[in-house]
Design an enzyme around this catalytic site. Structure first.
Site, mmCIF file in Angstrom:
data_model
loop_
_atom_site.group_PDB
_atom_site.id
_atom_site.type_symbol
_atom_site.label_atom_id
_atom_site.label_comp_id
_atom_site.label_asym_id
_atom_site.label_seq_id
_atom_site.Cartn_x
_atom_site.Cartn_y
_atom_site.Cartn_z
ATOM 1 N N ASP A 44 0.812 -1.213 0.000
ATOM 2 C CA ASP A 44 0.000 0.000 0.000
ATOM 3 C C ASP A 44 0.850 1.270 0.000
ATOM 4 O OD1 ASP A 44 -2.347 -1.384 -0.073
ATOM 5 O OD2 ASP A 44 -2.716 -1.300 2.077
ATOM 6 N N LEU A 85 -8.621 4.499 11.020
ATOM 7 C CA LEU A 85 -9.225 3.346 11.696
ATOM 8 C C LEU A 85 -8.423 2.972 12.932
ATOM 9 C CD1 LEU A 85 -11.422 1.180 11.698
ATOM 10 C CD2 LEU A 85 -9.970 -0.209 10.208
#
Length: 256
Positions: free
Chosen positions: A45, A160
Site C-alpha cells: 500500500d 481506523l
C-alpha cells in the site's frame, strides 16, 4: 483489451517486487509511464500511495498487484491473463485532500494527501488544537496527541487505528478524528461534508510544537493548517471485479 495495450510496470524496492516486474515485463512488454495506457504497480500500500502521487497529473489509471504486506489497495498477484484482468477491472475514482500549512517561521507549504492529513505532537507535551469548520470554531481547545482528516479511501488506514469511522466511498463525507484525546475526553470526532473546509490552529505552539503530514509529506512546527478536498484532481484505481475498493471498505466494517 486494446484500451490497455501499453503497460508500464513499476516496482517497489525489494527482491519480490523487482523479480515480479522482470517476469511481467518479459511476458507482456513494457513502456515508459508517460507513454502508458495503464501503470501496474508491484508492492504494498505504501508503494501504491507513492505511485499515485507520482502520476497524479497524468490521469493514467493505476492497477496494483500485491508484493508487499497489507495490500489493501492492491489486487492479488498473478502473472496470468493480465490484459484480460485489466480489461475487466472496475475503476474507482478518488479525490485527494489539499493541505495548506503555515509554519512558525511564517512559511507556507502545500501538499496533497490520498489517505489523510494528520497533525501530531512533536514532543512529550500534549498538543492543544483549535478546530474550525467552514469558518466556525467547533472545538475551542482539543488537548490530544493530534488529530487527522481522512478521505473515504484512507479511512481504513491511520484513521481506523485512531478509532475513526470507516467511510463508504460514495458517502460524500470526510472523517475528522482526534488522536488520543485527553480533553474533551468524550469527543470522538465528526463526519464532515466533503466540501467542508477544516482549519486547525495550534495553541501554545512554542511550548507544544506540532507537525502536519499529508500522507508522507511532513511540515514541522506548524501554527495553522487548512484542509479541504481537491475536487479538481481525480485519481483512477483499477480493481479486479468483485474485489473493488468499495467492497473492501464494506468488509472492514464487519471484521472483528
Amino acid at each position: 483489451m486494446n484500451a490497455f495495450r501499453n503497460i508500464a510496470f513499476v516496482a517497489a524496492r525489494g527482491d519480490a517486487a523487482e523479480v515480479a516486474r522482470d517476469r511481467l515485463v518479459a511476458r507482456y512488454g513494457d513502456v515508459a509511464p508517460e507513454q502508458a495506457d495503464v501503470v501496474v504497480a508491484l508492492g504494498g500500500d505504501g508503494f501504491m500511495l507513492q505511485t499515485l502521487h507520482q502520476h497524479m497529473s497524468t490521469h493514467v489509471p493505476i492497477y496494483g498487484m500485491n508484493q508487499g504486506t497489507v495490500g489493501f489497495l492492491m489486487n492479488e498477484y498473478s502473472e496470468d491473463d493480465l490484459p484480460a484482468r485489466l480489461a475487466s477491472a472496475i475503476a474507482t475514482v478518488v479525490h485527494p485532500l489539499r493541505m495548506r500549512a503555515t509554519a512558525a517561521d511564517g512559511s507556507t507549504h502545500e501538499a496533497l494527501a490520498i489517505n489523510e492529513v494528520a497533525l501530531l505532537r512533536q514532543t512529550r507535551q500534549t498538543a492543544k488544537l483549535r478546530i474550525a469548520i467552514d469558518g466556525k470554531v467547533r472545538v475551542e481547545e482539543l488537548v490530544c496527541d493530534g488529530a487527522l482528516v481522512a478521505t473515504p479511501a484512507g479511512s481504513t488506514a491511520y484513521n481506523l487505528s485512531a478509532h475513526g469511522p470507516v467511510l463508504p466511498l460514495d458517502a460524500g463525507v470526510l472523517a475528522l478524528t482526534p488522536i488520543s484525546a485527553f480533553r474533551p475526553r468524550r469527543w470522538r470526532g465528526a463526519l464532515l461534508s466533503r466540501r467542508a473546509v477544516v482549519k486547525i490552529d495550534v495553541l501554545e505552539n512554542a511550548k507544544r510544537p506540532v507537525s502536519a503530514t499529508a500522507d508522507f509529506n511532513e511540515v514541522r512546527d506548524v501554527i495553522a493548517v487548512e484542509i479541504r478536498e481537491a475536487p479538481d484532481i481525480s485519481l483512477k484505481l483499477l480493481f479486479d471485479a468483485g474485489h473493488g475498493l468499495e467492497e473492501r471498505i464494506l468488509n472492514e466494517q464487519f471484521l472483528s
